[in-house]
Design a protein around this motif. Sequence first.
Motif, short mmCIF file in Angstrom:
data_model
loop_
_atom_site.label_atom_id
_atom_site.label_comp_id
_atom_site.label_asym_id
_atom_site.label_seq_id
_atom_site.Cartn_x
_atom_site.Cartn_y
_atom_site.Cartn_z
N HIS A 82 0.85 -1.20 0.00
CA HIS A 82 0.00 0.00 0.00
C HIS A 82 0.88 1.25 0.00
O HIS A 82 2.09 1.18 0.27
N ILE A 83 0.25 2.38 -0.29
CA ILE A 83 0.95 3.68 -0.26
C ILE A 83 0.07 4.66 0.51
O ILE A 83 -1.03 4.98 0.07
N ASP A 84 0.55 5.08 1.65
CA ASP A 84 -0.26 5.99 2.49
C ASP A 84 0.08 7.45 2.24
O ASP A 84 -0.79 8.31 2.36
N VAL A 85 1.35 7.70 1.94
CA VAL A 85 1.80 9.09 1.82
C VAL A 85 2.71 9.24 0.61
O VAL A 85 3.57 8.39 0.36
N GLN A 131 -7.57 2.29 -2.21
CA GLN A 131 -7.55 2.21 -0.72
C GLN A 131 -8.63 3.09 -0.08
O GLN A 131 -8.98 2.95 1.05
N LYS A 132 -9.06 4.10 -0.88
CA LYS A 132 -9.94 5.17 -0.36
C LYS A 132 -9.27 5.93 0.77
O LYS A 132 -9.91 6.40 1.72
N SER A 133 -7.96 6.12 0.64
CA SER A 133 -7.23 6.92 1.63
C SER A 133 -5.85 7.27 1.06
O SER A 133 -5.33 6.55 0.21
N GLY A 134 -5.31 8.34 1.58
CA GLY A 134 -3.96 8.73 1.18
C GLY A 134 -3.74 10.20 1.48
O GLY A 134 -4.70 10.99 1.56
N ALA A 135 -2.50 10.55 1.70
CA ALA A 135 -2.14 11.96 1.92
C ALA A 135 -0.99 12.30 0.99
O ALA A 135 0.03 11.59 0.95
#
Length: 259
Positions: A82-85, A131-135
């Motif tokens: 995954h990739i969060d940022v 993911q429906k998320s990330g910054a």
Amino acid sequence: MKSESQVAVITGAGSGIGKACALRFAHAGANVVVVDCDDKAGQQTVNDLKDIGTEAIFCHADVSREQNCIAFAGQAIHRFGHIDVLVANAGIRAFGTILENTEDDWDRMLAVNLKGVNFSCKAVLPKMIEQKSGAIVLIGSTTAMTGRTNMPIYDVTKFGVLSLNRSLAATYGKFGIRVNTICPSKTITEFHLNKAKAQGISPDAFRAQFEDYGLLGRAGEPAEIAAAVYFMASQEASFITGQHLMVDGGYSIGAKPFT
Ligand SMILES: NC(=O)c1ccc[n+]([C@@H]2O[C@H](COP(=O)([O-])OP(=O)(O)OC[C@H]3O[C@@H](n4cnc5c(N)ncnc54)[C@H](O)[C@@H]3O)[C@@H](O)[C@H]2O)c1
């Protein structure tokens, strides 16, 4: 492999502000994907991160090449799941007035500072949407807003970054993706210190040249920019998107210190 820790992809993490960001995220327990076109510098950052117990990988990429960006996003997903940022930090400088600047200067600057930021975002967005998320944190510059004499192309590219910031935030907010920009002012990196050293100027003497700078009477340090980048990417900033934050010791408000 799916990692439980946050995954931060940082472009231009081989040196300066990008490296400071890599260390900041690592100290907070994130896994870090170091992206840079300078293999030696990028690998050195990875080694430094591993020394403090961080899971880190190096991805060689010239961010001005879209395929390179697609490749680093793929490597990040392959390694961590995954990739969060994303910190889209890689940038270059061109000095001189408009009369001195060449067509090649324009092409080079637009390719890295504007298209490169766009391609970096474009590469990670499909995973963040899934993911429906990330910054995403873009790196702008205070001088895009204040103006100055000797870096017109650079300042144009950084103003463009602010526009991209708003477009991305508006388009992808519905997927839970936040996009913000940190605008540093003069920040003393190894680049500046090495340049000073070549002229026989010590780090202390170089820093002393900024005693009238901004409202705090000094230039910034990479770790101070990284702290703001980290905040913008963190849950502490969960309701902030489409914004830019000047991290500049008060330089941009244009006021003189009270005497
Ligand atoms: N240092 C400052 O005073 C200052 C002020 C305002 C904004 N900024 C911005 O902060 C960011 C980082 O600046 P810095 O001073 O740390 O720079 P730096 O030159 O120290 O580091 C930039 C890194 O980006 C890498 N890079 C350059 N072109 C690349 C490309 N095409 N693909 C991949 N990697 C590439 C370089 O190899 C290097 O490791 C830049 O976007 C810069 O414009 C810096």
